[in-house]
Design a protein around this motif. Structure first.
Motif, PDB file in Angstrom:
ATOM      1  N   GLU B 688       0.937  -1.240  -0.039  1.00 43.19           N
ATOM      2  CA  GLU B 688       0.004   0.155   0.107  1.00 43.19           C
ATOM      3  C   GLU B 688       0.787   1.262  -0.056  1.00 43.19           C
ATOM      4  N   GLY B 689       2.027   1.165   0.499  1.00 43.09           N
ATOM      5  CA  GLY B 689       3.021   2.348   0.532  1.00 43.09           C
ATOM      6  C   GLY B 689       3.600   2.811  -0.724  1.00 43.09           C
ATOM      7  N   ILE B 690       3.528   2.261  -1.670  1.00 43.87           N
ATOM      8  CA  ILE B 690       4.234   2.328  -2.774  1.00 43.87           C
ATOM      9  C   ILE B 690       3.428   2.315  -4.031  1.00 43.87           C
ATOM     10  N   HIS B 691       3.948   2.862  -5.410  1.00 44.45           N
ATOM     11  CA  HIS B 691       3.243   2.678  -6.446  1.00 44.45           C
ATOM     12  C   HIS B 691       3.484   1.209  -7.066  1.00 44.45           C
ATOM     13  N   SER B 692       2.285   0.978  -7.576  1.00 42.92           N
ATOM     14  CA  SER B 692       2.102  -0.503  -8.133  1.00 42.92           C
ATOM     15  C   SER B 692       3.197  -0.750  -9.462  1.00 42.92           C
ATOM     16  N   VAL B 693       3.807   0.238  -9.878  1.00 46.16           N
ATOM     17  CA  VAL B 693       4.887  -0.232 -10.757  1.00 46.16           C
ATOM     18  C   VAL B 693       6.194  -0.935  -9.886  1.00 46.16           C
ATOM     19  N   TRP B 694       6.339  -0.630  -8.731  1.00 48.45           N
ATOM     20  CA  TRP B 694       7.486  -1.146  -8.046  1.00 48.45           C
ATOM     21  C   TRP B 694       7.012  -2.486  -7.609  1.00 48.45           C
ATOM     22  N   THR B 695       5.617  -2.561  -6.903  1.00 51.93           N
ATOM     23  CA  THR B 695       5.333  -3.885  -6.241  1.00 51.93           C
ATOM     24  C   THR B 695       5.022  -4.863  -7.533  1.00 51.93           C
ATOM     25  N   GLN B 696       5.084  -4.644  -8.649  1.00 52.72           N
ATOM     26  CA  GLN B 696       4.723  -5.357  -9.645  1.00 52.72           C
ATOM     27  C   GLN B 696       6.218  -5.986 -10.057  1.00 52.72           C
ATOM     28  N   ALA B 697       6.895  -4.913 -10.165  1.00 47.37           N
ATOM     29  CA  ALA B 697       8.695  -5.497 -10.382  1.00 47.37           C
ATOM     30  C   ALA B 697       9.038  -6.526  -9.377  1.00 47.37           C
ATOM     31  N   VAL B 698       8.619  -6.172  -7.972  1.00 44.56           N
ATOM     32  CA  VAL B 698       9.145  -6.956  -6.868  1.00 44.56           C
ATOM     33  C   VAL B 698       8.351  -8.215  -7.264  1.00 44.56           C
ATOM     34  N   GLU B 699       7.412  -8.276  -7.428  1.00 44.75           N
ATOM     35  CA  GLU B 699       6.432  -9.635  -7.590  1.00 44.75           C
ATOM     36  C   GLU B 699       7.006 -10.316  -8.527  1.00 44.75           C
TER      37      GLU B 699
END
Lengths: 196, 714
Positions: B688-699
């Motif tokens: 929730e704390g960061i933009h989805s572009v980063w979370t998708q990259a992590v995922e």
């Protein structure tokens, strides 16, 4: 690494929220290790388990911190401290953590040294040597030459033209008048040749 | 690093005697002047015979220039053929000068490749091929390699870093292959090279300047370096690059023509320029000390497009070297030198727009003091390569007007006395046919000479695939060139007009590969020549069918601009021709080692360090990926994180890379603490704390490891 002596007897029932929170923590640590290109599933599973044990131990004292944060802090710290030990230099700031990661890459860790990753000393001398001599240099030692532009020496025609050109650049009205005169002359010549 | 021993030009003997130089230049240019004057007088006599009109004056004036250029071009081929036939090969033969010398090189040399928004994997593949090729000669220790980036695309910047790191990892090239990116790309390519010279130039005797699409054979590079060391007066050795890897019909036409006809022109050029050659911007070895001393380009009077920074720096750099007494050689016998060409007519014209502005700026240098004759000739030829088009256009316009005037006035021919009639007994029709035949001869003689040479010399004939492919290829090339010429004329005329109206050109990335020009793009791009052709055809038919027939090659070329542009852009037609060896070159039929090395080069690609994955490309990888981040941060200078920078990093984390401006993102990428902060944040913070572009990259890392492609695959 997580201890194999941990007994399953100590497990207590977890709430849905806890399960979901630790699942996220597990996923993050696993993803990070995979981002470090660890290919061996058993190794990854072992490391994740160990890191999560540590995170869960910290949770007792730091209940306000999310599980993912604790787990990833443990993971990053573990990697940083381990590379510090291997490199035998203090990783005093975060930049040196990057240096540690770079050393892992340049030493060929993803391909060659997975088995020693995060293990305690002693490490194979070849691995330590490869880690220590890993660095990036964008260029060799500076060996400067000076380059000073020399003004363009124009002959009489060129100098006159340059002066005129710069005058026209500075004075738009002169430029418009000159362009108009030029067009008029061209039109006159064309009229004389073709219609006169 | 040892300081190179640099000798001033006065200490070395001239390679070419002044007497021979003067004789050759007098013979070459004297012949051109005589032939051009004879043709002009012949035409003037014809006009006189027809009844001289005022419009004939400008027509004749334009003819002198155009015919002069035509004779100049043809005579390059004729003198080149004569030079080959007479076997006088003393004129700079690098292979002979380097013969019998096998010891280590005495000085160190740099191989520099400036890049600007290029495909980094391909750039590194070329460097890898050259590196391995030099390595095979045993002289690798005498060379360092530099990738000099002026790339503005931030994703491509990160990809360059990862490709270079992988290249060095695989080749063991750390400390020999270097990568440097300029923060500001002041003065474009000339500034990029200048920055290298100012920073590291003192460590090397000479630099081999390459383009991003250049390829050179290691053994030839060593020969050139050896000759550079042996002749202290030598400032630049320019090689004539061959075009390779053409897949579209357009590129294949270009590479076939350059490969078949080029050697004649190159020899002809070398015949008269001798030590006063030119520099074409790449595939050339340059002595660094004089380059640094004399080649920092002056600004031209006024603003762009005519003034300001010099765009076409290469000609000027050679001119400044020659003016100071250094020799510039054309190494016509160096075989292993290659480059690629724009894939379509549209791309070719876009590049021409940039080159044209640069060459027209050279008008100032025609009036510069101290420049020797060959240098002025090079500058003049460069300018006329583009001004020739509007002049040709004007010539055709004037011709059309005269035809229309005669037609509308219904004047009959008067029996004016003519010298040609008196001396040769030709009537008016015969006189014009002789002139037409002469012009056609000038146009086609170079091709005829080159084709004859290729047919008669067995090794050349075989290298092009045999007699039939040579004949079919040269016929097709001639035909398509005739169709393309009017379209290029119209396009160049428009470009010259736009430059005269004060429109300057930007610095666009050069398109090196494409799937072809679409019909929509072609119709838009070639609307002017097409409409011009339609109007002109209507007028010509209205004047008389005979006039329309005379004009048909031009009119057809204009009318068919768009279809020809589309057809020649198609790679599938090019491949179909290649299957029958039509428009094939020796390098295509039997690729040299360095091309094979480049084809098989994969060192820059390694899944262990990859900034090009779909879900985490470029900048995203530099933040998220532990290794890409490690590489990127390690290449940055030390810096501190201010509160403003931290706030910017937080904004980028919250909004994603597209949530900040390009300049802000660029600033972040230059700040090591910000890159480290962001790396930590994307891994530590909850979704929730960061933009989805980063979370998708992590995922994206959470996939089964057996899906990871094997090393070396793309």
């Amino acid at each position: 690494m997580g201890s194999p002596r941990h007994s399953l007897d100590g497990l207590r029932p977890l709430t849905e929220d806890e399960l979901s929170e630790w699942e996220e923590a597990y996923a993050a640590v696993e993803a990070y290790l995979q981002a470090l290109r660890l290919r061996n599933r058993l190794l990854v599973a072992e490391l994740v388990r160990g890191i999560l044990w540590r995170a869960s131990a910290r949770r007792v004292d730091e209940p306000e911190k999310p599980a993912r944060l604790l787990a990833m802090e443990e993971a990053l710290m573990e990697v940083a401290e381990w590379t510090q030990d291997v490199l035998d230099v203090p990783l005093e700031n975060r930049r040196l953590a990057a240096r540690g990661r770079l050393a892992l890459l340049l030493a060929g860790m993803p391909d060659k040294w997975q088995g020693v990753f995060l293990t305690p000393a002693p490490w194979p001398p070849a691995f330590v040597e490869a880690m220590k001599k890993s660095y990036l240099a964008a260029g060799p030692r500076f060996a400067a030459l000076t380059m000073v532009p020399k003004p363009l020496e124009l002959n009489a025609i060129g100098s006159g033209a340059a002066q005129w050109w710069e005058t026209m650049d500075r004075k738009p009205i002169t430029r418009i008048m000159f362009t108009g005169a030029l067009l008029a002359i061209i039109t006159l010549i064309a009229w004389f040749i073709f219609l006169g | 690093m040892e300081t190179p021993d640099l000798s001033p030009p006065d200490s070395g003997k001239l390679f070419f005697s002044r007497f021979r130089t003067v004789v050759r230049r007098t013979l070459f240019f004297g012949s051109i002047v005589i032939v051009n004057l004879a043709a002009t007088l012949w035409l003037a006599d014809l006009f006189w015979r027809m009844g001289f009109q005022k419009a004939h004056f400008p027509l004749l004036a334009v003819f002198i220039v155009l015919n002069g250029l035509l004779v100049l071009g043809s005579f390059h081929a004729i003198f080149g053929a004569l030079d080959m036939l007479t076997g006088r090969k003393r004129a700079v033969r690098i292979t002979r000068l380097a013969e019998g010398k096998s010891g280590p090189l005495a000085k160190r040399h740099a191989v520099v490749m400036p890049v600007y928004n290029e495909d980094s994997v391909k750039v590194c593949a070329r460097i890898e091929a050259i590196y391995r090729s030099i390595e095979a000669t045993g002289h690798l220790d005498s060379f360092d390699f530099f990738i000099l980036s002026d790339t503005r695309d931030l994703d491509l910047w990160v990809l360059e870093e990862t490709a270079w790191t992988n290249l060095c990892r695989r080749l063991g090239g750390f400390g020999r292959i270097y990568y440097r990116r300029r923060k500001t790309n002041e003065n474009r390519k000339a500034g990029n090279i200048g920055d290298f010279v100012r920073t590291w130039g003192g460590g090397y005797e000479a630099m081999l300047v390459l383009d991003a699409d250049s390829l050179m054979d290691g053994a030839d590079i060593v020969k050139m370096a050896r000759v550079m060391e042996d002749y202290p007066r030598l400032g630049i050795i320019q090689t004539p690059p061959k075009l390779i890897r053409g897949s579209s019909v357009f590129t294949r036409l270009q590479q076939f023509a350059m490969r078949l006809y080029g050697p004649l022109f190159i020899r002809g050029l070398n015949y008269w320029q001798l030590g006063g050659g030119s520099y074409w911007g790449h595939n050339a070895l340059i002595r660094l000390k004089p380059f640094s001393e004399y080649c920092e380009l002056p600004a031209l009077p006024g603003r762009e497009p005519f003034g300001g920074r010099i765009l076409s720096h290469d000609f000027v750099e050679a001119a400044l070297m020659v003016a100071e007494g250094w020799e510039v050689w054309l190494a016509w016998d160096i075989e292993g030198t290659y480059e690629e060409a724009p894939p379509t007519l549209a791309d070719h014209l876009i590049r021409d727009r940039r080159w044209m502005q640069g060459n027209l700026q050279h008008l100032w240098l025609i009036f510069a003091r101290k420049l020797p004759f060959p240098t002025r000739m090079h500058l003049f030829m460069g300018i006329m390569a583009y001004l020739g088009s509007p002049l040709w256009f004007l010539f055709l316009l004037l011709g059309t007007w005269i035809a229309w005037d005669r037609f509308s006035s219904s004047l009959s021919q008067l029996p004016f006395e003519s010298y040609v009639d008196r001396w040769f007994g030709f009537n008016g029709v015969e006189q014009s046919l002789v002139l037409t035949a002469f012009i056609f001869l000038l146009l086609f003689l170079p091709k005829m000479l080159a084709v004859s040479r290729a047919i008669l010399v067995p090794s050349i004939r075989r290298s092009f695939g045999g007699l039939l492919p040579i004949l079919a290829g040269s016929f097709l090339e001639t035909l398509v060139s005739m169709l393309l010429a009017p379209c290029i004329m119209a396009a160049h005329t428009l470009m010259v007009l736009s430059i005269f109206l004060g429109r300057a050109v930007g610095w666009n990335t050069q398109n090196r590969e494409t799937d072809g020009t679409s019909w929509g793009d072609a119709i838009r791009f070639h609307a002017f020549p097409t409409l011009l052709g339609a109007a002109w055809t209507a007028l010509a038919v209205n004047i008389s069918p005979v006039f329309a027939a005379w004009m048909s090659p031009i009119l057809l070329g204009l009318l068919l601009s768009a279809p020809v542009s589309v057809w020649t852009s198609r790679a599938r037609y090019g491949k179909a021709l290649a299957r029958h060896k039509i428009l094939s070159t020796p390098e295509e039929l039997k690729p040299p080692d360095v091309i094979l090395l480049a084809d098989g080069a994969t060192a820059a690609v390694d899944p262990a360090l990859d900034g090009s994955a779909a879900s985490r490309r470029g900048v995203i990888a530099a933040v998220v990926d532990p290794y890409v981040n490690g590489v990127h941060v390690s290449l940055l200078e030390q810096s501190e994180l201010s509160d403003v920078d931290e706030a910017l990093a937080e904004r980028c984390l919250a909004l994603g890379p597209s949530g900040v401006s390009k300049n802000e993102l660029s600033e972040l990428l230059y700040l090591a603490p910000a890159m480290l902060l962001m790396h930590r944040a994307v891994w530590l913070r909850p979704v929730e704390g960061i933009h989805s572009v980063w979370t998708q990259a992590v995922e994206s890392y959470r996939r089964r490891l057996d899906q990871t492609p094997p090393p070396g695959s793309t």
